[in-house]
Structure formats: C-alpha cells, structure tokens
Write a protein that holds these residues in place. Structure first.
Motif, short mmCIF file in Angstrom:
data_model
loop_
_atom_site.label_atom_id
_atom_site.label_comp_id
_atom_site.label_asym_id
_atom_site.label_seq_id
_atom_site.Cartn_x
_atom_site.Cartn_y
_atom_site.Cartn_z
N PRO A 119 25.11 64.29 19.87
CA PRO A 119 24.00 64.64 18.78
C PRO A 119 23.61 66.10 18.56
O PRO A 119 22.52 66.28 18.08
N TRP A 120 24.26 66.90 19.32
CA TRP A 120 23.88 68.24 19.32
C TRP A 120 24.29 68.99 18.13
O TRP A 120 25.50 68.68 17.44
N LYS A 121 23.65 70.14 18.04
CA LYS A 121 24.19 71.01 16.86
C LYS A 121 25.09 71.83 16.86
O LYS A 121 25.31 72.60 18.06
N VAL A 122 26.25 71.86 16.09
CA VAL A 122 27.30 72.86 16.29
C VAL A 122 27.31 73.78 14.90
O VAL A 122 27.13 73.29 13.95
N GLU A 123 27.26 75.04 15.38
CA GLU A 123 27.20 76.10 14.23
C GLU A 123 27.89 77.51 14.95
O GLU A 123 27.61 77.77 16.12
N ASN A 124 28.46 78.16 14.03
CA ASN A 124 28.80 79.51 14.39
C ASN A 124 29.74 79.74 15.45
O ASN A 124 29.53 80.75 16.37
N GLY A 125 30.54 78.79 15.88
CA GLY A 125 31.32 78.97 16.88
C GLY A 125 30.78 78.31 18.25
O GLY A 125 31.17 78.32 19.51
N TYR A 126 29.38 78.09 18.39
CA TYR A 126 28.99 77.30 19.43
C TYR A 126 28.21 76.25 19.22
O TYR A 126 28.20 75.45 18.13
N PHE A 127 27.56 75.41 20.26
CA PHE A 127 26.85 74.29 19.94
C PHE A 127 25.64 74.46 20.84
O PHE A 127 25.46 75.39 21.65
N GLU A 128 24.59 73.63 20.39
CA GLU A 128 23.11 73.84 20.94
C GLU A 128 22.43 72.65 21.36
O GLU A 128 22.68 71.50 20.40
N VAL A 129 21.97 72.56 22.38
CA VAL A 129 20.98 71.34 22.81
C VAL A 129 20.05 70.99 21.69
O VAL A 129 19.27 71.77 21.32
N VAL A 130 19.88 69.80 21.26
CA VAL A 130 19.01 69.24 20.36
C VAL A 130 17.98 68.40 21.08
O VAL A 130 18.43 67.23 21.84
N LYS A 131 16.79 69.06 21.47
CA LYS A 131 15.82 68.28 22.51
C LYS A 131 15.49 66.88 22.00
O LYS A 131 15.48 66.28 20.74
N GLU A 132 15.25 66.02 22.97
CA GLU A 132 15.08 64.63 23.10
C GLU A 132 16.32 63.72 22.64
O GLU A 132 15.91 62.77 22.17
N THR A 133 17.49 64.35 22.17
CA THR A 133 18.62 63.44 21.79
C THR A 133 19.34 62.88 23.03
O THR A 133 20.10 61.95 23.02
N GLY A 134 19.01 63.49 24.26
CA GLY A 134 19.67 63.14 25.77
C GLY A 134 20.86 63.92 25.70
O GLY A 134 21.16 64.89 24.98
N GLY A 135 21.37 63.87 27.13
CA GLY A 135 22.63 64.59 27.32
C GLY A 135 23.73 63.97 26.92
O GLY A 135 23.80 63.17 25.94
N ILE A 136 24.82 65.02 26.92
CA ILE A 136 26.26 64.61 26.20
C ILE A 136 27.19 64.61 27.48
O ILE A 136 27.20 65.28 28.47
N GLU A 137 28.41 63.82 27.23
CA GLU A 137 29.31 63.64 28.39
C GLU A 137 30.68 63.50 27.66
O GLU A 137 30.74 63.35 26.43
N THR A 138 31.49 64.14 28.46
CA THR A 138 32.98 63.88 27.87
C THR A 138 33.43 62.49 27.76
O THR A 138 33.14 61.64 28.61
N LYS A 139 34.35 62.31 26.57
CA LYS A 139 34.89 61.07 26.65
C LYS A 139 35.84 60.75 27.60
O LYS A 139 35.66 59.47 28.48
N GLU A 140 36.37 61.63 28.38
CA GLU A 140 37.45 61.40 29.44
C GLU A 140 36.87 61.76 30.74
O GLU A 140 35.80 62.49 30.63
N GLY A 141 37.37 61.35 31.87
CA GLY A 141 36.97 61.49 33.09
C GLY A 141 37.59 62.71 33.51
O GLY A 141 38.75 62.79 33.53
N TYR A 142 36.97 63.19 34.70
CA TYR A 142 37.62 64.43 35.37
C TYR A 142 37.25 64.43 36.87
O TYR A 142 36.14 64.29 37.09
N GLY A 143 38.16 64.75 37.60
CA GLY A 143 37.78 65.05 39.01
C GLY A 143 37.66 66.37 39.61
O GLY A 143 37.14 67.29 39.03
N SER A 144 38.49 66.70 40.53
CA SER A 144 38.90 68.16 40.90
C SER A 144 39.56 68.94 40.02
O SER A 144 40.39 68.73 39.25
N CYS A 145 38.76 70.26 39.67
CA CYS A 145 39.27 70.92 38.60
C CYS A 145 38.58 72.16 38.54
O CYS A 145 37.99 72.80 39.49
N GLN A 146 39.32 73.17 37.72
CA GLN A 146 38.75 74.35 37.36
C GLN A 146 37.81 74.17 36.09
O GLN A 146 38.56 73.70 34.85
#
Ligand code: MG
Length: 263
Positions: free
Chosen positions: A83-110
């Motif tokens: 539920p965060w705002k996407v504009e001008n090539g970035y996205f922005e936290v929208v307060k009180e909507t809660g965190g966001i997470e990736t649909k996929e899982g990741y472990g060791s990574c860069q």
C-alpha cells in the motif's frame, strides 16, 4: 593408562582434518590451479547510481523495485497489494499502512537498496526518517536520518539494530539518495532446531564499509536481544513503516551461491 598409538593418530587426523575444513577449503576441495575446476558464471556488471538517476543492476540480479511498481511486494498486514506510494521512480512509506515484504523468500544474499530520508527533516533521535531493511524479516539494518542527528549508536543508520553500531557514520543529508550494499549470510540450524552458524552481515553505506561480517546474536528487536529461533533458509525481505515518509528506489538482490565442490 595406556593409550594406543592408533587412537592417537586418529585423534591427530581428526584435528588436522578439522582445521583444514575450518579454512573453508574442505578435504574434497580442488588442488591449486586445477583447470578442470568449473569456470565462474559470467555476470555483466551494472552501473553505479548518480544522485539524479539510479544505476542498473548486474545481469543476474532479481530486481525487487525497478522504478515503476511494487508487484514483487505485498502488505505485511494482510498479504494484499503493497500500500505504499509509487511515483517518479521511487516509492514512499505511507504511514500506518504497515510494513511491506517480498512475495518470495530469500536467504544468503547480496542486497542493494537506495533510500532517502524526508527533507526538510522532521523530529529527532529515532523519530527522524526511520524505516528499516529487515533481512529475512528478522534482522534489521536500520534506516534513519543520522545526518547531524544523534540517537543511541546501535540504533543509528546502518546499525544492525540493537546489536552493532556502524563502524563510522557515513550518512548523507536528508533529501539525498543513500545506498546500502549488504552481504548477508543466513543463519544455519540443525534438524533439532539448534543454531549451527549465526547470521552475518557486511554493510557498505554510501560505499563506506560500516559492518564487517558482524555476527548477529539473534533477531533484532527494540530494547531486547532475543536468541535465535530456527526458521526456514529463505524468508521474505521486509521494509518497515515507522510512520515516516522515507523513500526507496533501485532495490535488487542476488542470491549467494556456494562454490562447486569437487566431484
Ligand atoms: Mg527502523
């Protein structure tokens, strides 16, 4: 007591093999300069970001946010669209909507993440440009406006929250894009759930080394250092809603691969 020579040599052999394995080159590893050793896969490097323009990812990276949509993310609250705002090539936290997470899982990574604290700045201490990059949803690399603003050291920008302050404060001013390049090793657990190997994180903040293989004591938490609890080897990566309109752009991830063992 009589100690049989066989027992001694067995003990010595175990010690020697153990030490060998401890160097990260197991007993099954390759002889020096072995030309039959598999060639590393070719990866075309990306380009570095400029303040006005994000760079490009390496060819084998998974792009988690390329500037247009949050289709690889979901709401942590209800699993629905992020539920965060996407504009001008970035996205922005929208307060009180809660965190966001990736649909996929990741472990060791860069992991490469760019973020920007709100400008003009507002608030002080932890109440200033706060968000967070949670590896596996559990291990936070703090996002905070730490440019000319003080807080407890293990809670400033690029801290492994509540555990390790960054080695130096490499913060840029609010309103400027900042970069985290993170090498993360997921913890390993035994079948019975006991810890075999703690998680480790190396972090560059704006190109400056600020965490060098820091060994996490367990998940990161506010005012606590809880122990590890066994979890899967891959889990979603999450970003924190701390009520501040922090912006993100150019997020990509590469899974760390093991070196091929000798057949
Ligand atoms: Mg945070």
């Amino acid at each position: 007591m009589i100690v049989k020579p066989f027992r001694i040599s067995l003990a010595v052999a175990t010690l020697v093999l153990g030490a060998w394995a401890g160097w990260g080159q197991s007993g099954r590893d390759w002889p020096v300069h072995d030309r039959s050793r598999p060639q590393p896969e070719i990866v075309t490097p990306g380009t570095f970001s400029m303040p006005e323009e994000p760079g490009t990812p390496p060819s084998d990276a998974i792009v988690l946010f390329g500037g247009t949509d949050l289709s690889r993310w979901r709401s942590q609250k209800d699993g629905g669209p992020a539920p965060w705002k996407v504009e001008n090539g970035y996205f922005e936290v929208v307060k009180e909507t809660g965190g966001i997470e990736t649909k996929e899982g990741y472990g060791s990574c860069q992991l490469h993440v760019e973020w920007q604290a709100p400008s003009p700045p507002k608030g002080e201490d932890q109440d200033r440009g706060n968000s967070g990059v949670f590896l596996m949803g559990l291990y936070e690399v703090q996002v905070l406006d730490s440019f000319g603003s003080r807080t407890y050291p293990d809670g400033q920008a690029a801290a492994l929250y509540g555990q390790y302050p960054p080695l130096v404060n490499a913060s840029r001013p609010p309103g400027e894009w900042q970069v985290y390049d993170i090498a993360f090793e997921a913890p390993r657990f035994d079948d019975d759930g006991s810890l075999l190997k703690p998680a480790r994180a190396t972090v560059f903040h704006n190109g400056v080394l600020v965490q060098h293989a820091s060994e996490l004591t367990g998940p990161t938490e506010h005012k606590a250092r809880p122990p590890y609890k066994a979890h899967p080897s891959r889990l979603p990566l999450s970003l924190q809603d701390h009520g501040h309109p922090v912006r993100f752009r150019n997020i990509w991830i590469r899974e760390l691969r093991e070196r091929p063992a000798r057949p």
